[in-house]
Design an enzyme around this catalytic site. Structure first.
Site, PDB file in Angstrom:
ATOM      1  N   GLU A   1       0.813  -1.226   0.000  1.00  0.00           N
ATOM      2  CA  GLU A   1       0.000   0.000   0.000  1.00  0.00           C
ATOM      3  C   GLU A   1       0.841   1.268   0.000  1.00  0.00           C
ATOM      4  OE1 GLU A   1      -0.546  -2.613   1.969  1.00  0.00           O
ATOM      5  OE2 GLU A   1      -2.655  -3.208   1.779  1.00  0.00           O
TER       6      GLU A   1
ATOM      7  N   PHE B   1     -11.564  -7.008  13.821  1.00  0.00           N
ATOM      8  CA  PHE B   1     -10.497  -7.507  12.946  1.00  0.00           C
ATOM      9  C   PHE B   1     -10.158  -6.440  11.906  1.00  0.00           C
ATOM     10  CE2 PHE B   1      -9.297  -9.814   8.994  1.00  0.00           C
ATOM     11  CZ  PHE B   1      -8.053 -10.245   9.433  1.00  0.00           C
ATOM     12  N   GLN B   2      -8.892  -6.159  11.750  1.00  0.00           N
ATOM     13  CA  GLN B   2      -8.381  -5.147  10.808  1.00  0.00           C
ATOM     14  C   GLN B   2      -8.995  -3.773  11.045  1.00  0.00           C
ATOM     15  OE1 GLN B   2      -8.465  -6.828   6.765  1.00  0.00           O
ATOM     16  NE2 GLN B   2      -6.421  -7.670   7.158  1.00  0.00           N
TER      17      GLN B   2
ATOM     18  N   LYS C   1     -17.320  -0.504   5.756  1.00  0.00           N
ATOM     19  CA  LYS C   1     -17.800  -1.506   4.792  1.00  0.00           C
ATOM     20  C   LYS C   1     -19.309  -1.425   4.579  1.00  0.00           C
ATOM     21  CE  LYS C   1     -17.110  -6.447   3.798  1.00  0.00           C
ATOM     22  NZ  LYS C   1     -18.358  -6.782   3.181  1.00  0.00           N
TER      23      LYS C   1
ATOM     24  N   MET D   1      24.392   8.649   2.186  1.00  0.00           N
ATOM     25  CA  MET D   1      24.320   9.970   2.804  1.00  0.00           C
ATOM     26  C   MET D   1      24.662   9.895   4.288  1.00  0.00           C
ATOM     27  SD  MET D   1      24.039  13.098   2.216  1.00  0.00           S
ATOM     28  CE  MET D   1      23.068  13.683   0.835  1.00  0.00           C
TER      29      MET D   1
END
Lengths: 560, 162
Positions: free
Chosen positions: A48, A110-111, A160, A474
């Site tokens: 993502e 959940f999630q 949802k 760097m």
């Protein structure tokens, strides 16, 4: 009656969204089901974070709002770095996250994560949609907020059950927010003061930033500088706002700025700062910054003004509109022969440029600066360049010549490693006919290497040039200069074989280890119509110079 | 630069999470909140939040700009000087045994406070006023013994034209 998912598709079409970057999951399954029935192209990323960077690269290359779609929980948290990067660089993106159904919110479902809470401080604004009747309005507001005023990322969290609920859909009208009205036209009286200062200045300097590019004001800036014979320096984000090949261009300012730019900033008597925010990497020690100058600061965001640097004339307004007005108001002076003082000023600058140009020493091994110069030459300075973060980014900024805006795509404010590859994917989708090159390091490229699969899947012929020095360069350079050469954890001696890696993904892999191999490899790689990784093994301990030690005045430069 | 107390009042959308946006801004930017007070206005869609902060003038300017930048902040005004009225309410629970009761009542009377709860060994006093007045009451009650203290934080309004 329409479902929430259908309403979403409706608004996306209304906003002329043709591509979204995303990754499906349980909470967005209804949205993905609907998405498949529309003509909107979905680019399936492999992580993502890649989706957000790709949307960011797409937005920068196209000037449109980038869109990404991810699921709840880990899908949402994985977007945070990308959102923070877009926020720091004021890039217009809309991030759509799935959320658990409204009746489960707060129950540790959940999630489930509170992504609105998590991203509050790194979005321009964010929303949790609590009722389907709010959905259309919120989505319209999100696009409007993302692209208007000072652009930025806006997140919309869609539970949802809202995506599957049904309602009567009436297209929302124009967005009107009583608490949000950016000032586009600057104050006239202040503008007259700017004109007076510009006409009186003996040693003026334009300092242009990302705001000029975001406001599509590069042409106006170029006109002003060329007509009034004012030298121009830019921030990292401003590269391309003024033609890099114009003699009035001084190069980038700041920690890794050019000698001429940093000296000019400290010597000028008027600094016209346009669309910048005086980041610490630009100013160095703020008390010593542009001490001799009256500073005019044009920015659409009032909070940018007087945040880091006191200014003589603050001007809140859109950069392009302000520059256009300045051009109209100073029009009469155009074409006049420059004053003796101006001639002397331009002469001093020419001398700084002549005596201390950006440079490096050729040696036995390939020099990374030389690679960037070669890429510039072979692409005739016309490629879209994305970068990772670190030395590769600074060499790209210093040694590629940017003559046009929207061609240099880098994570400037956040400095986010792993940005360049997904950003190149987004840029290539926005500009299918352009050459897109990711100037990468062997460290950074590994942070989102999984997006090679995305590039191959969609046959995006992006070119990745890894300046492979076997170090996190760097940080190594700082350790070399300021930490007694103790290279703590910066040696990257277990990198993969990048050629084999490219081949494993179905891309082309090439390698150059000797100076004479570099140009043929670049030529071959750039000619490919497939994604290519060019692993260029460069001098291991090359440094980026000039360099201003952190917190020092920008005139205190370590030179080559 | 000297840090001065500064009172600012703002009208905000009356929505969940708005207070968090305001306070989150203070914590993320390193500004400090001395007191914060919020409640709905006569328009149920709009709340008023009043914040007292202490900072030097450039920081105050930055705080105000940052607050105005929040999409849910509709309007923000400074509440300092004679052009505004400011009030705070304090509930002070003091020890008040027999020998102290008269003294406490005298102090309450001087400051036009009220006794809102009384027991054999305590009073709860309600006092309203500007910060200086609340501070003065507390200074006088402190030697007697303050058991508990609750303050609302400052609220205020700009005066209308006369």
């Amino acid at each position: 009656m329409m479902t929430g998912a259908q309403i979403l598709m409706n608004i996306l079409k209304d906003e002329n969204v043709d591509t979204i970057f995303g990754f499906p999951g349980g909470a967005v399954i209804d949205i993905y089901d609907e998405l498949a029935r529309t003509g909107i192209r979905h680019i399936l990323v492999r992580h993502e974070q890649g989706a957000v960077h790709a949307a960011d690269g797409y937005a920068r290359a196209s000037g449109k709002v980038g869109v990404c779609l991810v699921t709840s929980g880990p899908g949402a948290t994985n977007t945070v770095t990308g959102i923070a990067s877009a926020f720091a660089d004021s890039i217009p993106i809309v991030v759509l996250t799935g959320q658990v159904p409204t009746h489960l919110i707060g129950n540790d479902a959940f999630q489930e994560v509170d992504i609105v809470g998590i991203t509050r401080s790194c979005t321009k604004h964010n929303y949790l949609v609590e009722s389907i009747t709010d959905l259309a309005r919120i989505l319209k507001e999100a696009f409007y907020l993302a692209r208007s005023g000072r652009p930025g990322p806006v997140l919309v969290d869609i539970p949802k059950n809202i995506a599957s609920a049904k309602t009567d859909f009436t297209p929302p009208g124009d967005v009107r927010l009583r608490s949000y009205n950016p000032t586009y036209r600057p104050n006239q009286k202040q503008m007259r003061e700017v004109v007076r200062l510009l006409q009186a200045a003996e040693r003026p300097l334009i300092f242009a930033g990302g705001g000029v590019i975001l406001s599509k004001g590069a042409a106006e800036l170029t006109h002003l500088a060329q007509t009034a014979r004012i030298p121009v320096t830019t921030s990292l984000m401003g590269l391309g706002a003024f033609p890099g090949s114009d003699p009035l261009f001084l190069g980038m300012i700041g920690m890794h700025g050019t000698y001429a730019a940093n000296m000019s900033a400290s010597t000028c008597d008027l600094m016209l700062a346009v669309g910048v925010r005086f980041d610490d990497r630009v100013t160095g020690k703020t008390d010593a910054f542009a001490r001799q100058a009256a500073i005019v600061h044009i920015d659409i965001d009032p909070t940018s003004i007087r945040k880091n640097i006191p200014v003589s004339v603050p001007l809140v307004g859109d950069c392009r509109i302000s520059l256009q007005m300045l051009n109209e108001m100073t029009g009469t002076a155009a074409g006049d022969a420059p004053s003796p003082a101006r001639v002397e000023w331009l002469g001093r600058i020419a001398e700084w440029k002549r005596t201390q140009p950006l440079s490096y020493h050729q040696g036995e091994s390939i020099k990374p600066q030389h690679v960037v110069e070669k890429v510039c030459e072979l692409t005739r300075g016309e490629a879209i360049i994305t970068t990772e973060v670190g030395q590769n980014q600074m060499w790209a900024a210093q040694f590629y010549r940017f003559d046009h805006p929207n061609r240099f795509i880098t994570s400037g404010g956040l400095g986010c490693m792993g940005f360049g590859l997904p950003a190149a994917i987004g840029a290539q989708i926005a500009c299918p006919d352009q050459v897109v090159v990711d100037i990468a390091g062997d460290g950074s490229i590994q942070m989102n290497i999984q997006e090679m699969a995305t590039a191959v899947q969609y046959n995006l012929p992006i070119k990745i040039v890894i300046l492979n020095n076997g170090y996190l360069g760097m940080v190594r350079q700082w350790q070399e200069l300021f930490y007694g050469r103790r290279y703590s954890s910066t040696r990257m001696n277990h990198a993969p074989d990048f050629v084999k890696l490219a081949e494993a993904y179905g891309a082309v892999g090439l390698r150059a280890t000797r100076p004479e191999e570099m140009e043929p490899v670049l030529k071959q790689g750039l000619a490919e119509r497939k994604p290519v990784i060019m692993d260029i093994v460069v001098e291991a301990e090359e440094g980026v110079y000039p360099m201003v030690p952190s917190g020092a005045p920008i005139t205190e430069m370590l030179l080559v | 630069m000297a840090e001065d107390k500064h009172v600012m009042t703002m009208l905000v959308d009356n929505q969940p999470g708005v207070t968090s946006r305001v306070t989150g801004l203070f914590s993320s930017k390193g500004f400090n909140i001395e007191s914060i007070c919020g409640s709905p206005t006569n328009d149920p869609n709009v709340s008023r939040i009043t914040i007292v902060t202490a900072a030097n003038p450039p920081v105050i300017e930055q705080i105000e700009k940052q607050l105005r930048k929040l999409v849910n902040v509709i309007k923000l005004r400074s509440l300092n000087g004679p052009k505004s009225v400011r009030r705070e309410l304090a509930l002070i629970c003091v020890h008040a045994k027999a020998e102290q009761r008269a003294e406490v009542l005298r102090i309450v009377d001087i400051f036009r406070g009220k006794i809102v709860d009384a027991g054999l060994e305590h009073f709860i006093i309600e006092v309203t006023g500007e910060e200086a007045k609340i501070q003065a009451v507390l200074n006088l009650l402190k030697p007697i013994g303050i058991k508990k203290l609750a303050r609302t934080g400052m609220i205020g309004l700009i005066r209308e034209p006369k």
